[in-house]
Write a protein that holds these residues in place. Structure first.
Motif, PDB file in Angstrom:
ATOM      1  N   CYS A  34      -8.718   7.956   0.364  1.00 39.73           N
ATOM      2  CA  CYS A  34      -8.078   9.289   0.402  1.00 39.73           C
ATOM      3  C   CYS A  34      -8.544  10.025   1.657  1.00 39.73           C
ATOM      4  O   CYS A  34      -9.647   9.788   2.130  1.00 39.73           O
ATOM      5  N   ARG A  35      -7.733  10.963   2.122  1.00 34.39           N
ATOM      6  CA  ARG A  35      -8.263  11.973   3.053  1.00 34.39           C
ATOM      7  C   ARG A  35      -8.463  13.253   2.247  1.00 34.39           C
ATOM      8  O   ARG A  35      -7.533  13.716   1.573  1.00 34.39           O
ATOM      9  N   SER A  59      -2.494   7.883  10.864  1.00 29.48           N
ATOM     10  CA  SER A  59      -1.494   7.074  11.578  1.00 29.48           C
ATOM     11  C   SER A  59      -0.152   7.802  11.721  1.00 29.48           C
ATOM     12  O   SER A  59       0.593   7.549  12.662  1.00 29.48           O
ATOM     13  N   LEU A  60       0.148   8.716  10.795  1.00 27.73           N
ATOM     14  CA  LEU A  60       1.432   9.432  10.881  1.00 27.73           C
ATOM     15  C   LEU A  60       1.501  10.272  12.158  1.00 27.73           C
ATOM     16  O   LEU A  60       2.532  10.321  12.831  1.00 27.73           O
ATOM     17  N   ARG A 109      -0.089   9.730  14.924  1.00 27.83           N
ATOM     18  CA  ARG A 109      -0.019   8.864  16.108  1.00 27.83           C
ATOM     19  C   ARG A 109       1.363   8.232  16.233  1.00 27.83           C
ATOM     20  O   ARG A 109       1.928   8.145  17.312  1.00 27.83           O
ATOM     21  N   PHE A 150       3.397   0.332   3.050  1.00 32.12           N
ATOM     22  CA  PHE A 150       2.843  -0.633   4.009  1.00 32.12           C
ATOM     23  C   PHE A 150       2.758  -1.977   3.298  1.00 32.12           C
ATOM     24  O   PHE A 150       2.428  -2.040   2.106  1.00 32.12           O
ATOM     25  N   ARG A 187     -15.041   6.544  10.206  1.00 34.00           N
ATOM     26  CA  ARG A 187     -14.104   6.151  11.283  1.00 34.00           C
ATOM     27  C   ARG A 187     -14.449   6.880  12.580  1.00 34.00           C
ATOM     28  O   ARG A 187     -14.429   6.297  13.653  1.00 34.00           O
ATOM     29  N   ARG A 224       1.512  11.454   1.404  1.00 35.43           N
ATOM     30  CA  ARG A 224       0.930  12.403   2.359  1.00 35.43           C
ATOM     31  C   ARG A 224       1.382  13.826   2.035  1.00 35.43           C
ATOM     32  O   ARG A 224       2.588  14.076   1.922  1.00 35.43           O
ATOM     33  N   ASP A 230      -3.974  13.014   2.128  1.00 32.23           N
ATOM     34  CA  ASP A 230      -3.166  11.802   1.903  1.00 32.23           C
ATOM     35  C   ASP A 230      -4.022  10.802   1.138  1.00 32.23           C
ATOM     36  O   ASP A 230      -5.238  10.953   1.056  1.00 32.23           O
ATOM     37  N   ASP A 249     -12.847   6.392   0.194  1.00 30.98           N
ATOM     38  CA  ASP A 249     -12.453   5.322   1.127  1.00 30.98           C
ATOM     39  C   ASP A 249     -10.938   5.244   1.277  1.00 30.98           C
ATOM     40  O   ASP A 249     -10.435   4.710   2.262  1.00 30.98           O
ATOM     41  N   GLU A 258       0.889  -1.158   0.000  1.00 30.90           N
ATOM     42  CA  GLU A 258       0.000   0.000   0.000  1.00 30.90           C
ATOM     43  C   GLU A 258       0.925   1.204   0.000  1.00 30.90           C
ATOM     44  O   GLU A 258       1.699   1.402   0.940  1.00 30.90           O
TER      45      GLU A 258
HETATM   46  N1  UDP Z   1      -5.624   3.814   3.605  1.00 26.13           N
HETATM   47  C1  UDP Z   1      -6.345   2.931   2.813  1.00 26.13           C
HETATM   48  N2  UDP Z   1      -6.340   1.604   3.140  1.00 26.13           N
HETATM   49  C2  UDP Z   1      -5.648   1.115   4.205  1.00 26.13           C
HETATM   50  C3  UDP Z   1      -4.925   2.029   5.009  1.00 26.13           C
HETATM   51  C4  UDP Z   1      -4.944   3.369   4.673  1.00 26.13           C
HETATM   52  O1  UDP Z   1      -6.958   3.321   1.834  1.00 26.13           O
HETATM   53  O2  UDP Z   1      -5.670  -0.109   4.440  1.00 26.13           O
HETATM   54  C5  UDP Z   1      -5.613   5.254   3.265  1.00 26.13           C
HETATM   55  C6  UDP Z   1      -6.385   6.085   4.281  1.00 26.13           C
HETATM   56  O3  UDP Z   1      -7.731   6.237   3.891  1.00 26.13           O
HETATM   57  C7  UDP Z   1      -5.647   7.399   4.236  1.00 26.13           C
HETATM   58  C8  UDP Z   1      -4.200   7.009   3.886  1.00 26.13           C
HETATM   59  O4  UDP Z   1      -4.279   5.720   3.306  1.00 26.13           O
HETATM   60  O5  UDP Z   1      -6.134   8.224   3.200  1.00 26.13           O
HETATM   61  C9  UDP Z   1      -3.283   6.997   5.085  1.00 26.13           C
HETATM   62  O6  UDP Z   1      -3.854   6.189   6.090  1.00 26.13           O
HETATM   63  P1  UDP Z   1      -3.188   6.117   7.553  1.00 26.13           P
HETATM   64  O7  UDP Z   1      -1.853   5.438   7.461  1.00 26.13           O
HETATM   65  O8  UDP Z   1      -3.170   7.485   8.150  1.00 26.13           O
HETATM   66  O9  UDP Z   1      -4.111   5.136   8.352  1.00 26.13           O
HETATM   67  P2  UDP Z   1      -5.504   5.396   9.111  1.00 26.13           P
HETATM   68  O10 UDP Z   1      -5.224   6.256  10.274  1.00 26.13           O
HETATM   69  O11 UDP Z   1      -6.380   6.038   8.105  1.00 26.13           O
HETATM   70  O12 UDP Z   1      -5.938   4.021   9.471  1.00 26.13           O
END
Ligand code: UDP
Ligand code: ADP
Length: 240
Positions: free
Chosen positions: A199-200, A100-101, A103, A121, A216, A94, A175, A197, A90
């Motif tokens: 993107c932010r 998650s960044l 946190r 990821f 969420r 960003r 992101d 789903d 994945e």
């Molecule tokens: N994201 C996704 N699928 C996943 C994990 C993340 O589409 O399995 C997208 C999420 O919607 C966001 C970006 O990737 O736009 C970054 O996600 P983040 O690492 O911040 O994780 P989150 O806190 O959203 O779980």
């Protein structure tokens, strides 16, 4: 034309196409999941919205010469794509710190990231999609250094194109997540979906969250929000 079911995931079903082994049909579901499937719900109309939003985005990327799996939308909830072997990564780009960044590294939310930050990821539900580095990716995802460089260059180009597209729709691309796959000849192309789903998106004027964070964090109406995204993208269809 739709053949047997190849795979059912959290957000889509994947079907073979009868007589066309090099194609697949992606059928978008109404299910919403977050926190790696720990939070679940269903929203009538969500499949249609993500299918049409993804189709609009991939059509725009095609016009901008980004190689992808996308062929065409078949109907409201289904699209036909080229079959790939998905690279199990994945790729997250960003532009602004969130999720998650913030946190993981205590970077305050809303910090502007310039140049944009790329994270990898490992796409593996059992391991909760862990953050990995390039060396891990080479070991786990069957990619070379050259493949990774190519994926990152494509990811940054896509980011620039989509930042502009969403800006025209009064949305800030904070992101987003991409998946890449290999066609039969080995070419790496953008695959899967790009939708609220994955993107932010923050409203440029109000700062309001306009993406899956609505689900969420239970802070609004998901269908109304996604409908607004589709409408704004459609209104700007002629704008380059
Ligand atoms: N994201 C996704 N699928 C996943 C994990 C993340 O589409 O399995 C997208 C999420 O919607 C966001 C970006 O990737 O736009 C970054 O996600 P983040 O690492 O911040 O994780 P989150 O806190 O959203 O779980
Ligand atoms: P998940 O597997 O994470 O639950 P989905 O419900 O979105 O996700 O399932 C769709 C699956 O289809 C994903 O595993 C994705 O990697 C895969 N996929 C997307 N595009 C293609 C493609 N062009 N070729 C092969 N697989 C694809």
């Amino acid at each position: 034309m739709k053949g047997s079911l190849l795979y059912e995931g959290k957000a889509k079903k994947v079907y073979y196409v009868d007589g066309k082994p090099e194609q697949l049909i992606l059928s978008y579901k109404n299910d919403a999941t977050a926190f790696n499937g720990k939070k679940k719900d269903q929203f009538a109309g969500k499949g249609r919205l993500n299918n049409l939003i993804t189709a609009r985005i991939f059509e725009h990327l095609h016009q901008q010469h980004i190689p992808s799996h996308f062929l065409k939308a078949l109907n409201d909830t289904e699209q036909i794509v080229q079959k790939t072997t998905i690279v199990p990564l994945e790729v997250v780009v960003r532009n602004i710190a969130a999720g998650s960044l913030t946190r993981r590294l205590a970077i305050p939310e809303k910090t502007v990231l310039n140049p944009p930050l790329i994270e990898l990821f490992y796409k593996n539900d059992e391991l909760d999609d862990p953050l990995i580095n390039d060396d891990h990716a080479k070991r786990l995802a069957d990619v070379t250094e050259h493949d990774l460089d190519h994926i990152k260059i494509l990811a940054l180009k896509i980011n620039e194109i989509l930042k502009r597209l969403f800006r025209q729709a009064d949305l800030e691309l904070v992101d987003f997540k991409m998946e890449f796959g290999r066609l039969a000849d080995g070419t790496i192309v953008l695959a899967d979906e790009i939708s609220p789903d994955t993107c932010r998106l923050w409203d440029v004027t109000t700062g309001e969250k306009m993406d899956k964070d609505v689900f969420r964090e239970d802070i609004g109406d998901l269908i109304e929000t996604y409908e607004t995204i589709l409408q704004r993208l459609e209104e700007n269809k002629c704008v380059k």
